[in-house]
Write a protein that holds these residues in place. Sequence first.
Motif, PDB file in Angstrom:
ATOM      1  N   PRO A 171       1.352  -1.557   0.362  1.00  0.00           N
ATOM      2  CA  PRO A 171       0.043   0.117   0.046  1.00  0.00           C
ATOM      3  C   PRO A 171       1.058   1.328   0.409  1.00  0.00           C
ATOM      4  N   VAL A 172       0.423   2.378  -1.366  1.00  0.00           N
ATOM      5  CA  VAL A 172       1.431   3.493  -1.017  1.00  0.00           C
ATOM      6  C   VAL A 172       0.682   4.254  -1.152  1.00  0.00           C
ATOM      7  N   SER A 219       6.555   4.819   2.071  1.00  0.00           N
ATOM      8  CA  SER A 219       5.465   4.118   1.553  1.00  0.00           C
ATOM      9  C   SER A 219       6.778   3.974   0.686  1.00  0.00           C
ATOM     10  N   CYS A 220       7.039   5.090   0.346  1.00  0.00           N
ATOM     11  CA  CYS A 220       7.947   5.502  -1.264  1.00  0.00           C
ATOM     12  C   CYS A 220       9.499   4.609  -0.751  1.00  0.00           C
ATOM     13  N   TYR A 231      10.378   1.102  -2.306  1.00  0.00           N
ATOM     14  CA  TYR A 231      11.716   1.532  -3.372  1.00  0.00           C
ATOM     15  C   TYR A 231      12.955   0.330  -2.971  1.00  0.00           C
ATOM     16  N   ASN A 232      12.589   0.317  -1.940  1.00  0.00           N
ATOM     17  CA  ASN A 232      13.525  -0.952  -0.734  1.00  0.00           C
ATOM     18  C   ASN A 232      13.495  -2.528  -1.877  1.00  0.00           C
ATOM     19  N   VAL A 288      -0.406  -0.200  -4.580  1.00  0.00           N
ATOM     20  CA  VAL A 288      -1.317  -0.164  -4.052  1.00  0.00           C
ATOM     21  C   VAL A 288      -1.868   0.956  -3.740  1.00  0.00           C
ATOM     22  N   THR A 289      -2.543   2.303  -3.918  1.00  0.00           N
ATOM     23  CA  THR A 289      -2.798   3.235  -3.365  1.00  0.00           C
ATOM     24  C   THR A 289      -4.890   3.235  -3.971  1.00  0.00           C
TER      25      THR A 289
END
Length: 82
Positions: free
Chosen positions: A55-56, A62-63, A67-68, A80-81
């Motif tokens: 979930p972003v 969340s970024c 990224y990781n 998903v958002t």
Amino acid sequence: MSTRPRITFDQEGRCNACQWSDEKKTFNWKEREEELKKNLKKYTNASDNYKVIVPVSGGKDSCFVSYNLKHKYKLNPLFVTV
């Protein structure tokens, strides 16, 4: 403060964000990362197109996670958002 509506303070006048910041310094981060790797291995399936659902919100947390998962752990996440 309007930007942090659920802020609380302890008896010493320290806010809950500062208390949480201090608590995170006591974690064994290597151990937690090993637990994450174990769970990623356990719950991902090589035949799935996406290895994990994330979930972003678009915020920094969340970024960072997105990224990781994509670059450090070499997964193919589905972001998903709402």
